[in-house]
Design an enzyme around this catalytic site. Structure first.
Site, PDB file in Angstrom:
ATOM      1  N   SER B 145       0.730  -1.377   0.056  1.00 46.96           N
ATOM      2  CA  SER B 145       0.090   0.041   0.282  1.00 46.96           C
ATOM      3  C   SER B 145       0.903   1.434  -0.018  1.00 46.96           C
ATOM      4  O   SER B 145       1.830   1.258   0.413  1.00 46.96           O
ATOM      5  CB  SER B 145      -0.579  -0.037   1.273  1.00 46.96           C
ATOM      6  OG  SER B 145      -1.514   1.258   1.271  1.00 46.96           O
ATOM      7  N   TYR B 159      -2.268  -0.466  10.185  1.00 48.87           N
ATOM      8  CA  TYR B 159      -2.415  -0.975   9.037  1.00 48.87           C
ATOM      9  C   TYR B 159      -1.349  -0.603   8.165  1.00 48.87           C
ATOM     10  O   TYR B 159      -0.636  -1.404   7.602  1.00 48.87           O
ATOM     11  CB  TYR B 159      -3.631  -0.195   8.206  1.00 48.87           C
ATOM     12  CG  TYR B 159      -3.816  -0.542   6.815  1.00 48.87           C
ATOM     13  CD1 TYR B 159      -4.207  -1.885   6.290  1.00 48.87           C
ATOM     14  CD2 TYR B 159      -3.649   0.468   5.778  1.00 48.87           C
ATOM     15  CE1 TYR B 159      -4.211  -2.027   5.259  1.00 48.87           C
ATOM     16  CE2 TYR B 159      -3.668  -0.030   4.398  1.00 48.87           C
ATOM     17  CZ  TYR B 159      -4.016  -1.148   3.871  1.00 48.87           C
ATOM     18  OH  TYR B 159      -4.015  -1.354   2.724  1.00 48.87           O
TER      19      TYR B 159
END
Lengths: 253, 254
Positions: B145, B159
């Site tokens: 990501s 995250y």
């Protein structure tokens, strides 16, 4: 659906007479583009054009010396007249002056900067102005180098130029994103070309180099084809401002 | 140039929705055999598989909660046994779980995020490597990501931390298995229009995010497909390993 198709696009490739530039030119032609190659050497251009004829696109050779400030504008004018407007730019032209920084002359420094960096600015600006005038999206690809990321001795002018290429790439990506013009770089690892031949001939340097490539081999021109077509085409529609290493894993550490 | 994967055996974790579903469909259209892993979305997974078979390709479904110990290995083995090996693994499964500031985050949330984004990915890699080696090589594409590099947006630090580890694992593993002709790369999506943001991002935050993207819009799952195919292809991606391919509209230019 073929996301990598370049049919109907005109691609301009500097340094297209030999080495990685020729490989990238052939890759773009394989994907369907009409490819224009630029080099100082007519014989090399003739050979590239001969190879480009194996593909369906229309090839064009434009002899030019990119160390001359006006060259980018003149190249673009010629391409416009003979083939049409440019959609894709690959700036692969480069030269290496391999010597210790203590021995490098200012003239050598300037020559290296002019072909890599000033030409990159002139070419991208000329192509982008034209794309913006036409209201057309486009893809500009600059060829960077491992030397933008790591120190390699005896390449001071080249390393500085290639590091500059990545800075230029990010700035242009930001400035021209609103016009749908994407700007990216490919970062080749060690490929055996005329520019790197001296390293490959030196057993000690060769061993150092090959021993540090996780995939255990130097690259060949075919290895660059995928990343080149990817960046040139809609396959990378949401990719801009990135340098993509094709280096056998060198930069992984 | 069309990238073909004729006869290659592909497993996509989290293949029932979003980026995973788009990638599954593309592999099917490119001639691969595709295993669609899912956990809860049985119906969506079935539809994705129907898309693959409609494209004339061979596919199968494999269910499992990857956060449970033993399940990632079982999922990989099930597919590899069925097809006699695996050539490509796309480690796409993952989620933010929920947004929380570090000072408010529970140990349970930490464990959940790490199990879902990192531990199962490690376990899938560990299970697939010998199967790829037996077959003479392969390609792993991990979905990282943009958060791996920028630390994540509001409440997304855990995250982002898990994705940072995914990127690090990608680099290290790339070197570890390069000699086995296995390439390991990661896709690092920016803001992509998927259920991820439907679940975790409100309208105000979404608008703010759009203003930070040079291309001026979110990406689509479809726009993550060709980058994944490039990294997975032994032809087009032959000399690319250990790389995080950022697909973010210019939002981050590392």
């Amino acid at each position: 659906m073929d996301r990598f198709d370049l049919t109907g696009k005109i691609a301009l490739v500097t340094g297209g007479g030999r080495g990685l530039g020729r490989g990238m030119a052939l890759a773009l032609a394989e994907a369907g583009a009409d490819v224009v190659v630029v080099s100082r050497h007519q014989a090399e251009l003739d050979e590239t054009v001969r190879q480009l004829h194996a593909h369906k696109g229309q090839p064009l050779a434009v002899p030019a010396d990119l160390s001359i400030p006006d060259a980018p504008r003149e190249i673009l004018t010629t391409v416009h007249e003979e083939l049409g407007p440019v959609d894709i730019l690959v700036h692969a032209a480069g030269l290496q002056v391999r010597k210790p920084a203590l021995e490098l002359t200012v003239d050598e420094w300037d020559k290296v900067q002019s072909v890599h960096l000033r030409a990159a600015f002139g070419l991208t600006q000329a192509v982008a102005r034209d794309l913006i005038d036409r209201g057309t999206a486009g893809s500009l690809i600059l060829v960077s180098s491992l030397t933008s990321n790591i120190g390699v001795r005896n390449t001071s002018a080249y390393s500085a130029a290639k590091s500059g290429i990545e800075g230029l790439m990010r700035t242009l990506a930001l400035e021209w994103a609103p016009h749908g013009i994407r700007v990216n770089a490919v970062t080749p690892g060690f490929f055996h070309t005329e520019l790197t031949d001296a390293m490959f001939q030196d057993p000690e340097r060769r061993e150092w180099m090959l021993g540090r490539i996780p995939l255990g081999r130097a690259g060949d021109a075919d290895d660059l084809a995928g990343a080149t077509i990817f960046l040139a085409s809609d396959a990378s529609a949401y990719v801009t401002g990135q340098a993509i290493p094709v280096d056998g894993g060198w930069l992984a550490g | 140039m069309e990238l073909r994967f004729d006869g290659q055996r592909v497993l996509v974790t989290g293949g029932s929705t979003g980026i995973g579903a788009a990638v599954v469909q593309a592999f099917g259209e490119a001639g691969a055999r595709v295993a669609v892993h899912y956990n809860r979305s049985a119906e969506a997974a079935k539809e994705v598989l129907d898309g693959v078979t409609a494209a004339g390709a061979d596919g199968l479904l494999v269910q499992g909660d990857l956060t449970q110990l033993g399940v990632p290995e079982r999922v990989v083995q099930e597919v590899a046994d069925q097809w006699g090996g695996l050539d490509i693994l796309v480690n796409n499964a993952g989620d933010m779980v929920s947004r929380s500031k570090i000072e408010d985050a529970s140990d349970e949330l930490y464990e959940q995020i790490m199990a879902l984004n990192l531990r199962q990915l490690f376990q899938c890699c560990r299970a697939v490597i010998p199967r790829m080696r037996e077959g003479g090589g392969g390609a792993i594409v991990n979905v990282s990501s943009i958060a791996a590099r920028n630390g994540g947006g509001d409440g997304a630090v855990l995250y982002a931390t898990s994705k940072g580890a995914v990127s690090t694992l990608t680099r290290g593993l790339a070197k570890e298995v390069a000699g086995d002709n296995i390439r390991v790369n990661a896709l690092a999506p920016g803001v992509i229009e998927t259920l991820f943001h439907t679940r975790h991002t409100d309208a105000g935050k979404w608008d703010t995010m759009m203003g930070t993207i040079p291309l001026g819009r979110a990406g689509t799952p479809e726009e993550c497909v060709a980058p994944t195919l490039l990294l997975a292809s032994k032809d087009a991606g032959s000399f690319i390993t250990g790389h995080m391919l950022e697909v973010n509209g210019g939002q981050l230019m590392p």
